[in-house]
Design a protein around this motif. Structure first.
Motif, PDB file in Angstrom:
ATOM      1  N   ALA A   9       0.445  -6.496   4.921  1.00 12.67           N
ATOM      2  CA  ALA A   9      -1.017  -6.466   5.033  1.00 12.67           C
ATOM      3  C   ALA A   9      -1.414  -6.215   6.479  1.00 12.67           C
ATOM      4  N   TYR A  10      -2.470  -5.428   6.653  1.00 18.05           N
ATOM      5  CA  TYR A  10      -2.995  -5.106   7.974  1.00 18.05           C
ATOM      6  C   TYR A  10      -4.263  -5.921   8.199  1.00 18.05           C
ATOM      7  N   ALA A  14      -9.726  -2.805   2.431  1.00 18.18           N
ATOM      8  CA  ALA A  14      -8.381  -3.269   2.066  1.00 18.18           C
ATOM      9  C   ALA A  14      -7.408  -2.368   2.807  1.00 18.18           C
ATOM     10  N   ALA A  15      -6.472  -2.957   3.539  1.00 16.95           N
ATOM     11  CA  ALA A  15      -5.583  -2.152   4.375  1.00 16.95           C
ATOM     12  C   ALA A  15      -4.178  -2.724   4.361  1.00 16.95           C
ATOM     13  N   TRP A  16      -3.192  -1.820   4.269  1.00 15.72           N
ATOM     14  CA  TRP A  16      -1.799  -2.248   4.310  1.00 15.72           C
ATOM     15  C   TRP A  16      -0.904  -1.153   4.875  1.00 15.72           C
ATOM     16  N   GLU A  17       0.206  -1.613   5.457  1.00 13.43           N
ATOM     17  CA  GLU A  17       1.207  -0.696   5.999  1.00 13.43           C
ATOM     18  C   GLU A  17       2.318  -0.507   4.984  1.00 13.43           C
ATOM     19  N   ARG A  18       2.815   0.714   4.921  1.00 15.61           N
ATOM     20  CA  ARG A  18       3.956   1.052   4.073  1.00 15.61           C
ATOM     21  C   ARG A  18       5.005   1.709   4.957  1.00 15.61           C
ATOM     22  N   SER A  19       6.202   1.154   4.996  1.00 17.62           N
ATOM     23  CA  SER A  19       7.267   1.684   5.846  1.00 17.62           C
ATOM     24  C   SER A  19       8.549   1.781   5.048  1.00 17.62           C
ATOM     25  N   ASP A  20       9.206   2.963   5.153  1.00 21.94           N
ATOM     26  CA  ASP A  20      10.463   3.166   4.436  1.00 21.94           C
ATOM     27  C   ASP A  20      11.665   3.211   5.372  1.00 21.94           C
ATOM     28  N   GLY A  21      11.477   2.773   6.630  1.00 25.28           N
ATOM     29  CA  GLY A  21      12.570   2.788   7.594  1.00 25.28           C
ATOM     30  C   GLY A  21      12.611   4.049   8.427  1.00 25.28           C
ATOM     31  N   ARG A  22      12.004   5.118   7.931  1.00 26.82           N
ATOM     32  CA  ARG A  22      11.927   6.370   8.678  1.00 26.82           C
ATOM     33  C   ARG A  22      10.510   6.640   9.161  1.00 26.82           C
ATOM     34  N   THR A  28      -1.327   3.466  -4.151  1.00 27.48           N
ATOM     35  CA  THR A  28      -0.782   3.365  -2.795  1.00 27.48           C
ATOM     36  C   THR A  28      -0.004   2.065  -2.602  1.00 27.48           C
ATOM     37  N   LEU A  29       0.327   1.397  -3.715  1.00 27.11           N
ATOM     38  CA  LEU A  29       1.069   0.141  -3.663  1.00 27.11           C
ATOM     39  C   LEU A  29       2.560   0.361  -3.890  1.00 27.11           C
ATOM     40  N   PRO A  30       3.392  -0.609  -3.505  1.00 30.51           N
ATOM     41  CA  PRO A  30       4.838  -0.510  -3.760  1.00 30.51           C
ATOM     42  C   PRO A  30       5.167  -0.607  -5.243  1.00 30.51           C
ATOM     43  N   THR A  87       6.259   5.085   9.015  1.00 25.09           N
ATOM     44  CA  THR A  87       5.307   4.022   8.704  1.00 25.09           C
ATOM     45  C   THR A  87       3.920   4.625   8.612  1.00 25.09           C
ATOM     46  N   VAL A  88       3.217   4.304   7.550  1.00 26.46           N
ATOM     47  CA  VAL A  88       1.839   4.776   7.382  1.00 26.46           C
ATOM     48  C   VAL A  88       0.941   3.580   7.144  1.00 26.46           C
ATOM     49  N   LEU A  89      -0.319   3.773   7.487  1.00 33.12           N
ATOM     50  CA  LEU A  89      -1.341   2.749   7.257  1.00 33.12           C
ATOM     51  C   LEU A  89      -2.315   3.269   6.208  1.00 33.12           C
ATOM     52  N   VAL A  90      -2.492   2.503   5.154  1.00 32.90           N
ATOM     53  CA  VAL A  90      -3.416   2.851   4.075  1.00 32.90           C
ATOM     54  C   VAL A  90      -4.662   1.997   4.226  1.00 32.90           C
ATOM     55  N   VAL A  91      -5.824   2.643   4.204  1.00 35.85           N
ATOM     56  CA  VAL A  91      -7.090   1.923   4.335  1.00 35.85           C
ATOM     57  C   VAL A  91      -8.025   2.381   3.225  1.00 35.85           C
ATOM     58  N   HIS A  92      -8.593   1.422   2.504  1.00 35.29           N
ATOM     59  CA  HIS A  92      -9.543   1.701   1.427  1.00 35.29           C
ATOM     60  C   HIS A  92     -10.898   1.112   1.796  1.00 35.29           C
ATOM     61  N   ASN A  93     -11.910   1.940   1.842  1.00 36.00           N
ATOM     62  CA  ASN A  93     -13.281   1.450   1.986  1.00 36.00           C
ATOM     63  C   ASN A  93     -13.797   1.174   0.583  1.00 36.00           C
ATOM     64  N   LEU A  94     -13.961  -0.079   0.257  1.00 37.83           N
ATOM     65  CA  LEU A  94     -14.359  -0.481  -1.087  1.00 37.83           C
ATOM     66  C   LEU A  94     -15.866  -0.388  -1.309  1.00 37.83           C
TER      67      LEU A  94
END
Length: 527
Positions: A455-456, A464-472, A366-368, A474-481
């Motif tokens: 980073a969120y 661990a949580a981060w936002e991913r946006s491609d200009g169209r 889920t990373l760039p 935006t999603v939020l990815v959240v991982h419960n470790l």
């Protein structure tokens, strides 16, 4: 290309309908299925260990071709082949001929066929380009032992002022006695081993020959190269490490190499092995290269999965990608991974914990950038040093003696019948199915594949949580470790309002008003 093949097939089927006395009522032709978007995920293959088609126990190029459908079903959009050139070693990182295929692996025609079949499936192919050094069995080096040979200056030789006891930047002995075939007293530079003499890149003939070798493979259908030991072209000794002059000379060479390859294919993809401990030290290589392997991130991801704590992963990534963007432009040019052929396998680093393995995989995918997977990683293959144990045969069937299984090395008994493609394909809850689902997420959610990173604010150090946006989008990815359910606030000022669970690795994640709840060891994508 997939769309064009589908259209051609449709034309053939329609043309083959039997002619009748009166025309049938016109019917709308079914639309050709759209080609799946690429995932941007690469898959590293050791050909010797992959799949054997001629029964000699050694994997071969035709074996890679035979398993392209497996790779396509997994969802990868590129494969990296470890060295396929002739070499006296089992691993191939000491090349004797840069324009040939190791006879154990097949022929140039086999490679061309592999490239053609991969491209039909939308899969790119890169090969290991090992050009910091050759084999000491190379005809070039054998000729270079004669000081009067034009090849002598293709390598680096000690003079009377050289400290022959000096170590190298790779941590081994730098200088090696040339032996009985050479003039008395000759010593050559080989920063890795005596079997791998370093080429002299101050010689223009060496530069031209290496560019020619790259162009040769591009013309055969390769889409680019993984550049072995990319920082060591000019970083040979301990005093060269972190030396701006050595870095500048490295970058000058790789820019020249890039220009030479672009003359044949302007879309050539180059990813470099730059073994540095910080993103700021990797970033300069993004000028000539498309990506570099993110070694410090691999350590961070595995540590976070193993400890079940994010350890500041999000903010660290923010800083890393800022350093990358400052050099490489807005798009994040990165090659994240968990392990490769030189490192202990992920499952072994995680002490065989299957939940930690899934967590690490979910973070990676889920990373760039364009993530890399090492063959067998998707099965949970175990492997600890020494190096041959990291490169054991890929397990296709439950039975080790089944057709196609390679036998060049005895496998680790811990990788039993359950750690095989056959067994895991039959189990919908297997790690293989988990990897397949995550890889396909990148095709289905463009922001996961092409988006930036931010980073969120985590509500807990177990998330661990981060936002991913491609200009169209935006999603939020959240991982419960962790092994306990976790909650996180979604009403953070200035952040988008997330209301939908778009993807999740397991059931039970839910949004209650402005709070997200995530079950143990679960990853979610919110929209």
């Amino acid at each position: 290309m997939i769309r064009s093949l589908a259209s051609s097939l449709l034309f053939v089927l329609l043309a083959a309908q039997p002619a009748l006395g009166s025309p049938a009522p016109a019917a709308a032709a079914p639309a050709a299925p759209a080609a799946a978007a690429p995932s941007g995920v690469w898959y590293e293959i050791f050909v010797r260990s992959w799949y054997d088609t001629d029964g000699d126990g050694t994997g071969d190029l035709n074996g890679v071709t035979a398993k392209l459908d497996y790779l396509q079903s997994l969802g990868v959009s590129g494969i990296w082949l470890m060295p396929i050139n002739p070499s006296p070693s089992y691993h191939g990182y000491d090349v004797t001929d840069y324009e040939a295929v190791n006879p154990q692996y097949g022929t140039l025609a086999d490679f061309r066929r592999l490239a053609d079949e991969a491209h039909k499936r939308g899969i790119r192919i890169i090969i290991d380009m090992v050009i910091n050094h050759t084999s000491n069995e190379s005809p070039w080096f054998k000729a270079a032992l004669d000081p009067s040979s034009p090849y002598h200056d293709w390598y680096s030789w000690a003079d009377k002022y050289t400290d022959l006891e000096s170590g190298s930047a790779a941590g081994s002995q730098a200088w090696h006695a040339a032996g009985k075939q050479a003039a008395p007293g000759q010593h050559y530079l080989g920063i890795f081993t005596a079997e791998m003499p370093d080429l002299n890149y101050d010689n223009s003939a060496v530069r031209a020959e290496m560019i020619k070798a790259g162009q040769f493979w591009l013309k055969l259908g390769a889409d680019g190269f993984r550049l072995d030991a990319a920082r060591h072209i000019y970083e040979n000794f301990p005093w060269d490490v972190d030396d701006p002059a050595a870095l500048a000379k490295n970058l000058d060479w790789w820019n020249e190499y890039r220009r030479g390859l672009d003359a044949v294919n302007p879309h050539t993809y180059l990813v470099g092995e730059v073994t540095q401990p910080a993103a700021t030290m990797l970033a300069p290589y993004l000028k000539p290269l498309d990506a570099v392997f993110n070694f410090p991130l691999a350590v961070q991801l595995i540590d976070a999965a193993k400890s079940e704590r994010n350890q500041g992963l999000g903010p660290t990534l923010d800083r890393s990608y800022a350093a990358y963007e400052a050099v490489g432009g807005k798009a994040i040019k990165d090659a994240p991974f968990l392990s490769n052929h030189d490192q202990e396998r992920v499952m072994s680093q995680l002490d065989g914990n299957p939940q930690h393995m899934r967590t690490a995989a979910a973070m990676l995918l889920t990373l760039p950038g364009e993530p890399y997977i090492y063959y067998g990683e998707e099965l949970g293959t175990l492997g600890k040093k020494p190096d041959p144990a990291l490169r054991e045969p890929m397990r296709w069937q439950r039975a080790t003696r089944a057709k196609g299984e390679t036998r060049w090395k005895t496998g680790n008994p811990a990788n039993g019948a359950a750690v095989s493609v056959e067994a895991e394909q039959a189990d919908p809850h297997s790690l293989l199915h988990f990897y397949t689902r995550l890889i396909h997420w990148r095709s289905e959610v463009p922001a996961l594949r092409d988006g930036g990173f931010r980073a969120y604010p985590e509500a807990s150090d177990h998330l661990a949580a981060w936002e991913r946006s491609d200009g169209r989008d935006t999603v939020l990815v959240v991982h419960n470790l962790s092994n306990q359910p976790q909650t996180m606030a979604l009403d953070v000022p200035g952040e988008p309002h997330y209301t939908r669970v778009l993807k999740q690795t397991g059931p039970g994640a839910a949004i209650h008003g402005s709070t997200l709840s995530v079950p143990a060891y679960t990853s979610v994508v919110l929209q």
